[in-house]
Design a protein around this motif. Structure first.
Motif: not given
Length: 249
Positions: A227-230, A245-249
């Motif tokens: 989720v944090a993009g790591r 539908g993927f949502r970050r954060g």
């Protein structure tokens, strides 16, 4: 931490095709572990190999400290490990009532107290006793998948293998079934291994995940890292973009 499922150097071949190539994953007891990847990446084959439904060429599978041999699993295995399949209609017998389909695993395993167990299982998946004598064609897709989950739970297993359990359902029903599964996992302290192509589902349901490509694990990370993009692999980033539908954060 106790390891519930340990897969080491696992290879599955169909003729000259390697569906899995030296795969290794460890799943901790009580966690929900995700397997993600594009179609044909090997994620469902890995789940089926654990369940004894795919031929193992090399490597080892240990479940609750017992090493599994060949494709034979035995009754003790299926008392502790149950699988929920993608298609809730295909996994239920079209000419048997819900009652009959819930009784069957109890009869196979010689488990008594069927009446109480059936009522408890139906209640746990949010269906009342009025569903006992219905047939699959009289149920919606979401209700059929709830029956499939009830059938998996009725033997009181400790591990559930979930092969895309909501992908055949309407979007409005998916969240209900996922929330049901998460509630059941908390209540029963179950271990989940969940296959999905949808990273939104995985980050909602799973603590950690393995990303698969071409029969190999290419990255292991936590849902929080995702989720944090790591992320270390471009392939995983591409999956994020492709997963609608993927949502970050």
């Amino acid at each position: 931490m106790t390891t519930a499922v340990s897969v080491q150097n696992l290879t599955v071949s169909f003729d000259d095709f390697k569906a899995l190539d030296a795969v290794g994953v460890d799943v901790v007891a009580g966690e929900s572990f995700g397997l993600v990847g594009e179609s044909g990446s090997g994620k469902s084959t890995l789940l089926r190999a654990v369940a004894g439904l795919a031929p193992v060429t090399e490597g080892t599978i240990r479940v609750e400290n017992r090493q599994l041999q060949g494709a034979r699993r035995g009754k003790a295995f299926y008392r502790s490990v149950q699988m929920v399949f993608q298609d809730p209609y295909g996994s239920l017998h079209p000419r048997q009532t819900v009652d009959r389909q819930l009784l069957e695993p109890l009869a196979i395993h010689g488990v008594g107290d069927g009446e109480r167990r059936i009522l408890k299982a139906l209640d746990e998946v949010g269906l009342g006793s009025g569903f006992r004598f219905r047939y699959p064609h009289q149920l919606s897709g979401g209700q059929r998948q709830r029956i499939a989950i009830a059938r998996a739970l009725i033997l009181e297993p400790s591990i559930l293998l979930l092969d895309e359990p909501t992908s055949a359902l309407d979007a409005s029903v998916q969240a209900e079934v996922l929330n049901l599964l998460e509630q059941v996992r908390r209540d029963r302290k179950l271990t989940f291994i969940m296959v999905s192509h949808d990273l939104g589902v995985v980050t909602h349901m799973c603590d950690r995940l393995a990303v698969m490509r071409g029969g190999r694990v290419v990255e292991r990370l936590s849902s929080a890292d995702l989720v944090a993009g790591r992320i270390g692999e471009d392939y995983t980033r591409d999956l994020m973009v492709a997963s609608k539908g993927f949502r970050r954060g």
